[in-house]
Design an enzyme around this catalytic site. Structure first.
Site, short mmCIF file in Angstrom:
data_model
loop_
_atom_site.label_atom_id
_atom_site.label_comp_id
_atom_site.label_asym_id
_atom_site.label_seq_id
_atom_site.Cartn_x
_atom_site.Cartn_y
_atom_site.Cartn_z
N ALA A 110 0.86 -1.21 0.02
CA ALA A 110 0.02 0.01 0.07
C ALA A 110 0.94 1.18 -0.01
O ALA A 110 0.86 1.90 0.91
CB ALA A 110 -0.77 -0.07 1.19
N CYS A 120 -4.28 1.49 -9.95
CA CYS A 120 -3.67 1.76 -8.81
C CYS A 120 -4.58 1.45 -7.68
O CYS A 120 -5.37 2.40 -7.31
CB CYS A 120 -2.63 2.86 -8.41
SG CYS A 120 -1.76 2.67 -6.95
#
Ligand SMILES: Cc1cc2nc3c(=O)[nH]c(=O)nc-3n(C[C@H](O)[C@H](O)[C@H](O)COP(=O)(O)OP(=O)(O)OC[C@H]3O[C@@H](n4cnc5c(N)ncnc54)[C@H](O)[C@@H]3O)c2cc1C
Ligand SMILES: Cc1cc2nc3c(=O)[nH]c(=O)nc-3n(C[C@H](O)[C@H](O)[C@H](O)COP(=O)(O)O)c2cc1C
Ligand code: FES
Lengths: 258, 303
Positions: free
Chosen positions: B70, B130
């Site tokens: 992340a 993303c």
């Protein structure tokens, strides 16, 4: 510094206690130059669950023997596999990674190295170097109990050693930051590595007394070479990678609430 | 020695092996371990118009045969890239492709426009997939209309190789692929990471600061392979396959499924020299199986 992927061979294994082993490894080529504070990224073979490499501090480099030491504490599957390896086995490592501690400018400086648990690993290599350079080092080492104090004999050869244990079985009872050595804050340099709460307590002590202080962080890592940006810590310069800008940071650079 | 050269849209490649964005830094992080000129291309870190600090630590968690990340597109912005990074990589003897991200269409367009001026960057990879940024990012990649909109806007200002990177977090990957092809993509790469999650049962906390993150590594390979196969059957533009490639055999499987080129991602963390080894491995496979050119195995799956 140029980095290498090397197959290191285990020459000695010392079982320090149930949780900790000292592995001594050699390379068929001359080991590259390695600075105190730097670490290795170890590939864990034959483990069905360990996928990524594991960062482990360089505990010491014995140049005469062409040997590198790793102090491993078993906390999970990856470190368990490492601790189960035996002399003759090969360990694939990327070295040397990360930065190093800052050497004090004043030879007469009062230096204390504060380690907790397996966090003593990089402090040994740094202390040995400082001792060789003529600095007088004081080591303050903390652990849960006597048997968790690692490499005490080695540390005693290179400086003055004080200890604390949580159960009082060795040295003073309590945490390192409660040790009487620190009542009089006349140290000029503090270097610390260990569990984060311990390092934060040390950093807070140093900040309050305006003492130069460097900490060695142990963030979780994906690559160890600055490619994945997974290992960041929040600093005055924004998020920086612990693997390339660290693991050693001056506390003034960290945005710790201390 | 087989002929490894291949063409990806307008790109001439010395071999089909590239490295995946976000896993290979700017390439230079790997130069101690391998010869960067031996691979077909390097897709550099996700680049955005303005600097981004990314998400808070912890940003990664190891999972069975893979990892969750992340990172959240931490980068110093396109202008910093041009001033400080471009000079250090422009003379690398391989295709250096910039992965472009944004949260609004305008960001993508402006960034692409700026990179269009760089002589030594022969293409961009548009990251509409993303999963780690709150706004935009994957949102563009999960609807045909939004994907088409951002691709056609960028196409208007960008005239070199435009690779569009797809998200696997969709119900019908072929539909999205067709939409971006129609909007002007020169080629399509897939897959980006799969949305996932990990929990620490001891602390009863999520492993990532963002709770969910993107899964990569061998765990995602079968899904990636299936999607590459579906997309190559849906579009005419060339496809770049990635997701869990750890060795030459994995790479060859993607090419057999229809990929013209492949990217190596998470595997770089375990063996920083793996991409160069994959080039050698593909060559060995071609020699052993009497193929004279790597292009012969593209889509050569026998059904
Ligand atoms: C720069 C650096 C130097 C290090 N030096 C040493 C060293 O000299 N000796 C040593 O034994 N260990 C060291 N560590 C910590 C070591 O990397 C971790 O303990 C190891 O990765 C855990 O792997 P595992 O597979 O055994 O455990 P896992 O199964 O991955 O995890 C088991 C448990 O340990 C915790 N854990 C995982 N990674 C870390 C980490 N990086 N720090 C703290 N806790 C973690 C997890 O949250 C989990 O609860 C260092 C870490 C860094 C970043
Ligand atoms: C740490 C990390 C960072 C990533 N950053 C980006 C990025 O900035 N842009 C992008 O398009 N993909 C990014 N990805 C996705 C990879 O490029 C790739 O699509 C994905 O990891 C699947 O391939 P793999 O399994 O071979 O890693 C990232 C992946 C990882 C693991
Ligand atoms: S661990 Fe990958 S950048 Fe630090």
């Amino acid at each position: 510094m140029k980095k290498f992927i090397l197959d290191l061979q285990i020459t000695h294994k010392v079982q320090l206690n149930k949780q900790n082993v000292l592995l001594k490894l050699t390379s068929k080529d001359l080991l590259p130059e390695i600075l105190p504070g730097q670490f290795a990224e170890i590939r864990v073979d034959k483990s069905p669950t360990t996928f990524l490499r594991r960062p482990i501090s360089i505990n010491f480099v014995d140049i005469a023997q062409n040997e590198l030491w790793l102090l491993v504490q078993i906390v999970g599957e990856g470190t368990k596999r490492m601790a189960e390896m035996n002399p003759g086995d090969l360990l694939n490592a990327i070295i040397p990674l990360g930065n190093t501690f800052t050497i004090p400018t004043d030879k007469n400086a009062k230096v204390v190295l504060i380690g907790g648990g397996v966090g003593v690993a990089p402090l040994y290599m740094f202390g040995e170097k400082l001792n060789r350079m003529g600095y007088k080092c004081v080591f303050l080492l903390g652990a849960r109990s006597q048997s968790d104090l690692l490499l005490l004999n080695e540390f005693e050869k290179i400086g003055e050693v004080y200890t604390t244990t949580e159960d009082g079985s060795h040295g003073e009872k309590g945490y390192v930051t409660q040790h009487s050595l620190l009542y009089n804050p006349d140290f000029n340099y503090i270097y610390t590595c260990g569990p984060t709460p311990m390092m934060k307590a040390v950093a807070s002590y140093a900040a309050k007394n305006e003492i130069f202080c460097e900490v060695s962080l142990e963030n979780m890592m994906g690559c160890g070479i600055g490619a994945c940006l997974c290992c960041v810590t929040d600093t005055t310069e924004g998020n920086l990678c612990v693997c390339t800008e660290g693991p050693v940071f001056n506390i003034n650079k960290l945005k710790w609430q201390i | 020695m087989a002929n490894l050269t291949t063409k990806l849209g307008r790109l001439q490649m010395k071999n089909p092996v590239m490295t995946a964005s976000g896993t290979f830094g700017y390439g230079t992080e790997y130069s101690d371990f391998m010869d960067l000129s031996r691979i077909g291309g390097i897709i550099v870190k996700g680049t955005t118009l303005r600097e981004r600090q990314g998400n808070q630590y912890p940003r990664m968690a190891e999972t069975a045969s893979g990892m969750l990340n992340a990172v959240g597109l931490q980068n110093k912005g396109v202008n910093y890239f041009i001033e400080h990074i471009y000079p250090t990589i422009k003379d690398l003897d391989t295709n250096v492709i910039v992965n472009v991200s944004g949260s609004e269409i305008d960001d993508y367009v402006k960034t692409a426009e700026i990179i269009n001026e760089l002589d030594k960057i022969p293409g961009i990879e548009l990251n509409i997939s993303c999963p780690n940024v709150k706004e935009g990012g994957m949102a563009f990649g999960v609807s045909c209309a939004a994907a088409a909109k951002v691709v056609s806007a960028v196409r208007k200002v960008y005239d070199k190789e435009l690779i569009v990177k797809l998200s696997p977090n969709v119900t019908d990957i072929a539909e999205i692929a067709k939409a971006v092809e129609d909007a002007g993509a020169d080629s399509i790469s897939l897959i980006n990471t799969l949305l996932g999650m990990a929990i620490n049962s001891k602390t009863r906390k999520p492993m990532l600061s963002t709770i969910t993150g993107g899964l990569s590594g061998p765990a995602v390979k079968p899904i990636a392979l299936r999607m590459v196969w579906q997309v190559t059957h849906a579009v005419k533009v060339p496809v770049v396959g990635l997701g869990g490639i750890m060795n030459a055999t994995d790479a060859i499987e993607f090419m057999l499924a229809g990929a013209t080129a492949i990217q190596v991602g998470t595997a770089n963390f375990i063996d920083p020299a793996i991409s160069e080894k994959i080039v050698e491995g593909i060559n060995d496979y071609l020699d052993t199986n009497n193929f004279s050119s790597v292009t012969e195995i593209i889509g050569a799956l026998e059904i």
